[in-house]
Design a protein around this motif. Sequence first.
Motif, PDB file in Angstrom:
ATOM      1  N   HIS A  58      -6.991  -6.201   4.934  1.00  0.00           N
ATOM      2  CA  HIS A  58      -6.529  -4.911   4.401  1.00  0.00           C
ATOM      3  C   HIS A  58      -5.281  -5.149   3.546  1.00  0.00           C
ATOM      4  O   HIS A  58      -4.157  -5.187   4.040  1.00  0.00           O
ATOM      5  N   ALA A  59      -5.507  -5.299   2.240  1.00  0.00           N
ATOM      6  CA  ALA A  59      -4.413  -5.558   1.300  1.00  0.00           C
ATOM      7  C   ALA A  59      -4.076  -4.349   0.450  1.00  0.00           C
ATOM      8  O   ALA A  59      -3.048  -4.348  -0.244  1.00  0.00           O
ATOM      9  N   ALA A  60      -4.918  -3.325   0.457  1.00  0.00           N
ATOM     10  CA  ALA A  60      -4.697  -2.153  -0.395  1.00  0.00           C
ATOM     11  C   ALA A  60      -3.501  -1.349   0.098  1.00  0.00           C
ATOM     12  O   ALA A  60      -3.320  -1.154   1.300  1.00  0.00           O
ATOM     13  N   ALA A  61      -2.676  -0.880  -0.839  1.00  0.00           N
ATOM     14  CA  ALA A  61      -1.510  -0.064  -0.480  1.00  0.00           C
ATOM     15  C   ALA A  61      -0.871   0.482  -1.744  1.00  0.00           C
ATOM     16  O   ALA A  61      -1.082  -0.035  -2.841  1.00  0.00           O
ATOM     17  N   LEU A  62      -0.061   1.513  -1.562  1.00  0.00           N
ATOM     18  CA  LEU A  62       0.898   1.879  -2.596  1.00  0.00           C
ATOM     19  C   LEU A  62       2.141   1.029  -2.398  1.00  0.00           C
ATOM     20  O   LEU A  62       2.534   0.749  -1.257  1.00  0.00           O
ATOM     21  N   HIS A  63       2.768   0.612  -3.512  1.00  0.00           N
ATOM     22  CA  HIS A  63       3.852  -0.370  -3.456  1.00  0.00           C
ATOM     23  C   HIS A  63       5.149   0.196  -4.032  1.00  0.00           C
ATOM     24  O   HIS A  63       5.220   1.363  -4.440  1.00  0.00           O
ATOM     25  N   ALA A  64       6.153  -0.682  -4.117  1.00  0.00           N
ATOM     26  CA  ALA A  64       7.470  -0.284  -4.608  1.00  0.00           C
ATOM     27  C   ALA A  64       7.425   0.374  -5.995  1.00  0.00           C
ATOM     28  O   ALA A  64       8.143   1.350  -6.224  1.00  0.00           O
ATOM     29  N   PRO A  65       6.625  -0.119  -6.961  1.00  0.00           N
ATOM     30  CA  PRO A  65       6.610   0.534  -8.273  1.00  0.00           C
ATOM     31  C   PRO A  65       6.146   1.991  -8.243  1.00  0.00           C
ATOM     32  O   PRO A  65       6.388   2.737  -9.187  1.00  0.00           O
ATOM     33  N   HIS A  66       5.469   2.384  -7.154  1.00  0.00           N
ATOM     34  CA  HIS A  66       4.984   3.755  -7.056  1.00  0.00           C
ATOM     35  C   HIS A  66       6.040   4.725  -6.514  1.00  0.00           C
ATOM     36  O   HIS A  66       5.856   5.935  -6.564  1.00  0.00           O
ATOM     37  N   VAL A  67       7.148   4.178  -5.966  1.00  0.00           N
ATOM     38  CA  VAL A  67       8.190   5.035  -5.384  1.00  0.00           C
ATOM     39  C   VAL A  67       8.819   5.893  -6.485  1.00  0.00           C
ATOM     40  O   VAL A  67       9.214   5.388  -7.542  1.00  0.00           O
ATOM     41  N   GLY A  68       8.895   7.189  -6.239  1.00  0.00           N
ATOM     42  CA  GLY A  68       9.453   8.108  -7.227  1.00  0.00           C
ATOM     43  C   GLY A  68       8.456   8.558  -8.272  1.00  0.00           C
ATOM     44  O   GLY A  68       8.744   9.459  -9.064  1.00  0.00           O
ATOM     45  N   VAL A  69       7.292   7.940  -8.288  1.00  0.00           N
ATOM     46  CA  VAL A  69       6.225   8.305  -9.230  1.00  0.00           C
ATOM     47  C   VAL A  69       5.091   9.010  -8.495  1.00  0.00           C
ATOM     48  O   VAL A  69       4.533   9.990  -8.975  1.00  0.00           O
ATOM     49  N   VAL A  70       4.768   8.466  -7.325  1.00  0.00           N
ATOM     50  CA  VAL A  70       3.716   9.030  -6.481  1.00  0.00           C
ATOM     51  C   VAL A  70       4.381   9.820  -5.355  1.00  0.00           C
ATOM     52  O   VAL A  70       5.375   9.371  -4.777  1.00  0.00           O
ATOM     53  N   PRO A  71       3.875  11.013  -5.027  1.00  0.00           N
ATOM     54  CA  PRO A  71       4.483  11.810  -3.952  1.00  0.00           C
ATOM     55  C   PRO A  71       4.500  11.067  -2.615  1.00  0.00           C
ATOM     56  O   PRO A  71       3.615  10.268  -2.319  1.00  0.00           O
ATOM     57  N   ASP A  72       5.506  11.365  -1.799  1.00  0.00           N
ATOM     58  CA  ASP A  72       5.619  10.734  -0.483  1.00  0.00           C
ATOM     59  C   ASP A  72       4.385  10.992   0.374  1.00  0.00           C
ATOM     60  O   ASP A  72       3.973  10.136   1.167  1.00  0.00           O
ATOM     61  N   ASP A  73       3.793  12.171   0.222  1.00  0.00           N
ATOM     62  CA  ASP A  73       2.594  12.487   0.997  1.00  0.00           C
ATOM     63  C   ASP A  73       1.452  11.519   0.692  1.00  0.00           C
ATOM     64  O   ASP A  73       0.642  11.205   1.575  1.00  0.00           O
ATOM     65  N   GLU A  74       1.390  11.049  -0.557  1.00  0.00           N
ATOM     66  CA  GLU A  74       0.340  10.101  -0.914  1.00  0.00           C
ATOM     67  C   GLU A  74       0.614   8.735  -0.294  1.00  0.00           C
ATOM     68  O   GLU A  74      -0.321   8.032   0.105  1.00  0.00           O
ATOM     69  N   PHE A  75       1.883   8.342  -0.206  1.00  0.00           N
ATOM     70  CA  PHE A  75       2.218   7.115   0.525  1.00  0.00           C
ATOM     71  C   PHE A  75       1.744   7.211   1.972  1.00  0.00           C
ATOM     72  O   PHE A  75       1.189   6.246   2.519  1.00  0.00           O
ATOM     73  N   GLN A  76       1.976   8.364   2.583  1.00  0.00           N
ATOM     74  CA  GLN A  76       1.559   8.552   3.969  1.00  0.00           C
ATOM     75  C   GLN A  76       0.034   8.491   4.075  1.00  0.00           C
ATOM     76  O   GLN A  76      -0.509   7.856   4.988  1.00  0.00           O
ATOM     77  N   ARG A  77      -0.662   9.128   3.148  1.00  0.00           N
ATOM     78  CA  ARG A  77      -2.129   9.143   3.193  1.00  0.00           C
ATOM     79  C   ARG A  77      -2.721   7.749   3.035  1.00  0.00           C
ATOM     80  O   ARG A  77      -3.618   7.356   3.792  1.00  0.00           O
ATOM     81  N   VAL A  78      -2.210   7.016   2.050  1.00  0.00           N
ATOM     82  CA  VAL A  78      -2.788   5.702   1.752  1.00  0.00           C
ATOM     83  C   VAL A  78      -2.307   4.636   2.738  1.00  0.00           C
ATOM     84  O   VAL A  78      -3.109   3.926   3.356  1.00  0.00           O
ATOM     85  N   ASN A  79      -0.988   4.504   2.876  1.00  0.00           N
ATOM     86  CA  ASN A  79      -0.438   3.369   3.623  1.00  0.00           C
ATOM     87  C   ASN A  79      -0.557   3.520   5.135  1.00  0.00           C
ATOM     88  O   ASN A  79      -0.716   2.522   5.844  1.00  0.00           O
ATOM     89  N   VAL A  80      -0.458   4.744   5.624  1.00  0.00           N
ATOM     90  CA  VAL A  80      -0.491   4.949   7.079  1.00  0.00           C
ATOM     91  C   VAL A  80      -1.848   5.478   7.540  1.00  0.00           C
ATOM     92  O   VAL A  80      -2.563   4.817   8.295  1.00  0.00           O
ATOM     93  N   ASN A  81      -2.218   6.665   7.042  1.00  0.00           N
ATOM     94  CA  ASN A  81      -3.490   7.253   7.479  1.00  0.00           C
ATOM     95  C   ASN A  81      -4.672   6.381   7.059  1.00  0.00           C
ATOM     96  O   ASN A  81      -5.649   6.236   7.812  1.00  0.00           O
ATOM     97  N   GLY A  82      -4.581   5.801   5.869  1.00  0.00           N
ATOM     98  CA  GLY A  82      -5.655   4.927   5.397  1.00  0.00           C
ATOM     99  C   GLY A  82      -5.777   3.683   6.250  1.00  0.00           C
ATOM    100  O   GLY A  82      -6.890   3.225   6.557  1.00  0.00           O
ATOM    101  N   THR A  83      -4.649   3.107   6.634  1.00  0.00           N
ATOM    102  CA  THR A  83      -4.686   1.916   7.498  1.00  0.00           C
ATOM    103  C   THR A  83      -5.295   2.258   8.850  1.00  0.00           C
ATOM    104  O   THR A  83      -6.094   1.484   9.401  1.00  0.00           O
TER     105      THR A  83
END
Length: 293
Positions: A58-83
Amino acid sequence: MLTGSSGRVGRAIFSALSAHHEVVGIDRVPFSSTHIVGDFADEELLLSALRGADAVFHAAALHAPHVGVVPDDEFQRVNVNGTRLVAEAAAAVGVTRLIFTSTTALYGEAVIPGSCSWIDENTLPLPKTIYHRTKLEAERVLESIASPEFAVRVLRMSRSFPETGDVMAAYRLHRGIDIRDVADAHFAALTNGGPHFQRCIVSAATSFIRQDCELLAKDAARLLRLRVPALAVEFERRGWSLPNSMDRVYDSAQAGLLLGWRSRFGFEEVLAQLDRRSLEVLPPGASVSRKAE
């Protein structure tokens, strides 16, 4: 199955695995290493990709370049809920092992300004951004799901993205790694034994010891001339300045003990890549986006 198979890390893992195993890649971006194009957090696509799988990377994730560009909720959806979705779906269909790509960036505030921190798996992470926080939360999710029937390996990789040659060569001694070594560590985690949940820092081998931290913070150049004279000679030959201080050392000894893994590519390879104009190393003086951090 490999998530994030079109990304830089995913492609390296695919390359390391595909000579020995059948690999099914899933990613939102098409690439030659990707067989299923779509969001891995889509349960229907995920189950299709998992069909017949023995293990999941499982290598897929939102990364540092996405901070401030992608909403925090999307980080939660992809990085946590997706995992969580990947792990639960994999366990449900009988997959027996998951290897998770994490990051040393989540140590964040554990690095104290003006000092040098020796960082190993016992160091308490102190995340700075939503990226760091969600990767750490994803690790905790996986630790809670791991069992004797479902082994989990978490690999906290250090910096491996292209930077200028002078920076990368120095980083390779204390906080950086070649992307091929990252992939080899993932390959090693596919079959190693031991406890059902394991967490390892994956970084290039260092010439330093814990007792060096005080001098590394104050006069790293002097210690580099003593411990790594070949680097000092190369820097002088190329007209580069040695770093005056180093703020951290990542210790990957546990990865060696648990995975039987050892990094292969040190600062010499960085310089060789620079000289042959590899896209992995940028020329000194190049303007580099700091968003990669």
